[in-house]
Design an enzyme around this catalytic site. Structure first.
Site: not given
Ligand code: AMP
Length: 140
Positions: A11, A51, A87, A93, A104, A114, A117, A128
């Site tokens: 990222k 996303y 993972r 996360t 992370r 973070n 992905h 993806e």
């Molecule tokens: P994921 O689909 O699980 O990869 O989530 C997408 C991305 O959204 C995560 O890797 C974070 O960068 C971001 N994200 C997830 N939860 C939060 C949150 N509560 N606040 C801000 N960013 C978030």
């Protein structure tokens, strides 16, 4: 155990700090092989599409803006049980909850910034990968 593929993004917070190599080294040391890689600047359409599942979440707009804020490196990773392996090495996360030794925990800045992905299932990995790569760009 079967050799499978997963999709990874390094990222903008990581590319900004010149950590592309550091992240990739941790992926490789975890038993993953980079079989496709390209550095891109995500368009709004790509970030929103990628996303899309999070469209209704409160952090969606910030997340899209963040993913467009600098270069990212999209990768296809190959290895035994690649989704889980990736993972595990990424960690939770939220870096505050991630285990020591994970990407992370060691490198990420915040729950949004973070650093990486990784796909959460084989099905999503296939979707993806196809979102960013043509079959001929993947060389195993
Ligand atoms: P994921 O689909 O699980 O990869 O989530 C997408 C991305 O959204 C995560 O890797 C974070 O960068 C971001 N994200 C997830 N939860 C939060 C949150 N509560 N606040 C801000 N960013 C978030």
């Amino acid at each position: 155990m079967a050799v499978t593929r997963t999709f990874s993004i390094i990222k903008p917070d990581a590319t900004r700090r010149n950590l592309t190599g550091a992240v990739t080294k941790m992926l490789e040391e975890a038993g993953l092989r980079v079989v496709a890689s390209k550095r891109i600047r995500m368009t709004k359409e790509q970030a929103e599409g990628f996303y899309g599942v999070h469209r209704e979440r409160p952090f969606f707009n910030d997340l899209v803006t963040f993913m467009m804020s600098g270069p990212v490196v999209v990768q296809v990773l190959e290895g035994e049980d690649a989704v889980k392996r990736n993972r595990d090495v990424m960690g939770a996360t939220n870096p505050a909850n991630a285990e020591p030794g994970t990407i992370r925990k060691e490198l990420a800045e915040s729950i949004e910034a973070n650093s990486v992905h990784g796909s959460d299932s084989d099905e999503n990995a296939a979707t993806e990968i196809a979102f960013f790569f043509k079959p001929e760009e993947i060389v195993g």
